[in-house]
Enzyme design. Sequence first.
Site, PDB file in Angstrom:
ATOM      1  CB  SER A 162     -29.783  -9.531  11.911  1.00  0.00           C
ATOM      2  OG  SER A 162     -29.838  -8.917  13.189  1.00  0.00           O
ATOM      3  CE  LYS A 163     -33.322  -4.620   7.370  1.00  0.00           C
ATOM      4  NZ  LYS A 163     -34.724  -4.634   7.051  1.00  0.00           N
ATOM      5  NE  ARG A 164     -33.324  -7.563  15.959  1.00  0.00           N
ATOM      6  CZ  ARG A 164     -33.268  -8.886  16.084  1.00  0.00           C
ATOM      7  NH1 ARG A 164     -32.673  -9.434  17.107  1.00  0.00           N
ATOM      8  NH2 ARG A 164     -33.819  -9.664  15.177  1.00  0.00           N
ATOM      9  N   GLY A 191     -25.726  -4.140  13.216  1.00  0.00           N
ATOM     10  CA  GLY A 191     -24.954  -3.052  12.620  1.00  0.00           C
ATOM     11  C   GLY A 191     -25.738  -2.498  11.464  1.00  0.00           C
TER      12      GLY A 191
END
Length: 469
Positions: free
Chosen positions: A239-241, A243
């Site tokens: 998810s965005k968190r 990478g």
Amino acid sequence: MVVTRFAPSPTGYLHIGGLRTALFSYLWAKKNGGKFVLRIEDTDKARNSDEATKAILEAFKWLGLEHDGEIQYQSKRGEIYAKYINQLLDEGKAYKCYMSKEELTQLRETQMANKQRTKYDGKYRDFNATPPEGIEPVIRIKAPLTGEIIVKDGVKGDVSFQAEDILDDFVIARADGSPTYNFVVAIDDALMGINEVIRGDDHLSNTPKQIVVYEALGFDIPKFYHVPMIHNQQGKKLSKRDGATDVMEYKTMGYTPQALLNFLVRLGWSHGDQEIFSLQEMKNLFDPKDINKSASIYNTEKLDWLNAHYIKNTPNDELAQLLLEFDIVLTSHDKKEIILDAIKERAKTLKEMVSLIKEILQTPTSYDEKAVKKAFKGDAIEILNAFGAKVATCKNCHLPSDYHILMEDIVKEKEIGFGKIGQPLRVALLGKMSGVGLDTVMAIIGKDETMLRIANAITALVSSDKTVS
Ligand code: GLU
């Protein structure tokens, strides 16, 4: 000849999972002296953006991935798709379906209530009465209703799907005439001569439908490689968190193209226990038969480690070029070599290099309080002053070793430990306690700037009375 492709839908930025399959496809084509086609799947007018296409091309350019031939845009191939829709209609392999939205919803709800798989029931498959009025039909393909469809997958082996479990007469053209994803992908892959498809395994469930299209049109079915997903450290979908979502963010964060490519190639592919691969080596060694069967794990430390490796091993001229993107102009700086040699061993990213360079080249305007407390004890100011005087009278101070001798002299003269000059001098020169070797810093900034920084620090610290007695 091996012909592969990357077929992104330009609905968002290029993300790292997409880039990885692009890289695999590119490498496999190059290894075989084949072709790598870039096809932009821009049929979804509502969700496409030119920006996203630009971002894909920008990322390719940054990473040095070149596609062969012209970029293919699905939006420009409407006539081709229409021709094949008509062909299937003429051959009775596809038909017009007049089921209204309400009817379809009703059908779905009944199936759900009966705990059945929701699917189209084939109402218009063999319809030859007068169609209902006021409904623009969709076109459905006649899919096999029973039997097995086997996807011969180079990563997963033979994957068998039961027609009754996954297929129905799926729509190949919407009521407005626009063709659907599984239909155009199969046509394009066939017409563009794509014979090896490497893509994420989130597409595996689409493949039986595409096989139905290949078979209906009498096209050869390509070899498929469905690559397992990239997971985070917790084994969950990336998810965005975890990478960056946009590949170009890696550039902004200071990663080099080589490091990112090397990182990507090892996400799901291995060659013995080798970790470092140049692009040429990847081209020589990559083989999709070595793609791992299980999900790969995204690991930022690994990326940092690779990036540090490449920074360390990049010639200074090239590093200076890369740093231009960060507004650091060292290309014709007379101290370029010594600056870069001093920091390339310490930085994990180009961005870290930038801060280390700025730290050295910019006169400090403030001093870290903790560092001041630690460094400026007892007669620190006096020692620093004496050192400043030595620098002032030095006739031949150019190299780090010249400044090192001055530091050794003061240590001897004052009968002090190295830290007694090192610590206050470091704070004076860099404003804080960490950073590259002081003799190197002084050689880079030169005699006048060294004296200026020492004088500035003494003035600032004496006037603010931050010294500790
Ligand atoms: N356009 C599809 C996507 O971006 C990929 C199609 C394919 O690789 O077959 O997800």
